[in-house]
Design an enzyme around this catalytic site. Structure first.
Site, PDB file in Angstrom:
ATOM      1  CG  HIS A   1     -39.334  16.547  12.232  1.00  0.00           C
ATOM      2  ND1 HIS A   1     -39.916  15.362  12.644  1.00  0.00           N
ATOM      3  CD2 HIS A   1     -38.415  16.192  11.300  1.00  0.00           C
ATOM      4  CE1 HIS A   1     -39.365  14.353  11.994  1.00  0.00           C
ATOM      5  NE2 HIS A   1     -38.443  14.833  11.169  1.00  0.00           N
TER       6      HIS A   1
ATOM      7  CG  HIS B   1     -41.185  15.730   3.295  1.00  0.00           C
ATOM      8  ND1 HIS B   1     -39.857  15.699   2.882  1.00  0.00           N
ATOM      9  CD2 HIS B   1     -41.361  14.641   4.093  1.00  0.00           C
ATOM     10  CE1 HIS B   1     -39.281  14.622   3.403  1.00  0.00           C
ATOM     11  NE2 HIS B   1     -40.165  13.964   4.146  1.00  0.00           N
TER      12      HIS B   1
END
Length: 175
Positions: free
Chosen positions: A39, A124
């Site tokens: 995620h 990220h």
């Protein structure tokens, strides 16, 4: 309950991220994340109670209202920590819609007095923890192709000896 708000990865992008992680696994030692945990965190809330959860859901709804899908485009690999004990991640290009979503979400959380980790946003996807990064160059790697994310989800994070398990609590569709 330990919570965070994140962009869910589109299926193809997640599958290509998993292929990248498999290619890295041959060259990097560490505890690689399960693909179902991938995620892009927008806001880490930490431990909150039921009242704060309701406010976080309200803030997520308000921040996503009228929002459009967010392009996810890779910028390469990066690490947090030391070379012998790092978090290895796949960087995501910050673009105007992503920056606006994070700004709006933070503003909506602050307006409702919901605390969140206010570190500078570094988009990220965590690939591995406790990674030992080799001193030699990595081979050419199969980076994911750009895709659009359309789901923002409030997740509950349950820690276990096998790693974290993320349970969706509330999802908003963008666009």
């Amino acid at each position: 309950m330990r919570t965070f708000i994140a962009l869910e990865l589109p299926d193809n992008f997640a599958a290509e991220t998993a292929a990248l992680a498999r290619a890295l696994h041959d060259h990097v030692d560490g505890r690689f994340m399960k693909p179902e945990t991938y995620h892009l965190t927008l806001a880490f809330l930490g431990d909150i109670d039921e009242r704060e959860l309701g406010l976080a859901i309200e803030a997520t709804d308000a921040a996503c209202e009228g929002g459009w899908p967010i392009e996810l485009s890779c910028t390469g690999l990066g690490t947090f920590g030391r070379k012998n004990d790092a978090t290895l991640w796949l960087g995501i290009q910050i673009n105007d819609p992503l920056a606006q979503l994070v700004f709006d979400l933070q503003g909506q959380l602050e307006a409702r007095d919901v605390s969140y980790d206010a570190k500078m946003f570094k988009p990220h996807i965590t690939l591995a923890r406790r990674a030992r990064i080799p001193r030699v160059a990595l081979p050419d790697l199969p980076f994911p192709r750009a895709e659009y994310a359309t789901r923002v989800t409030v997740f509950k994070s349950e820690l276990s000896p096998e790693g974290a398990v993320y349970k969706p609590l509330h999802t908003v569709e963008l666009g």
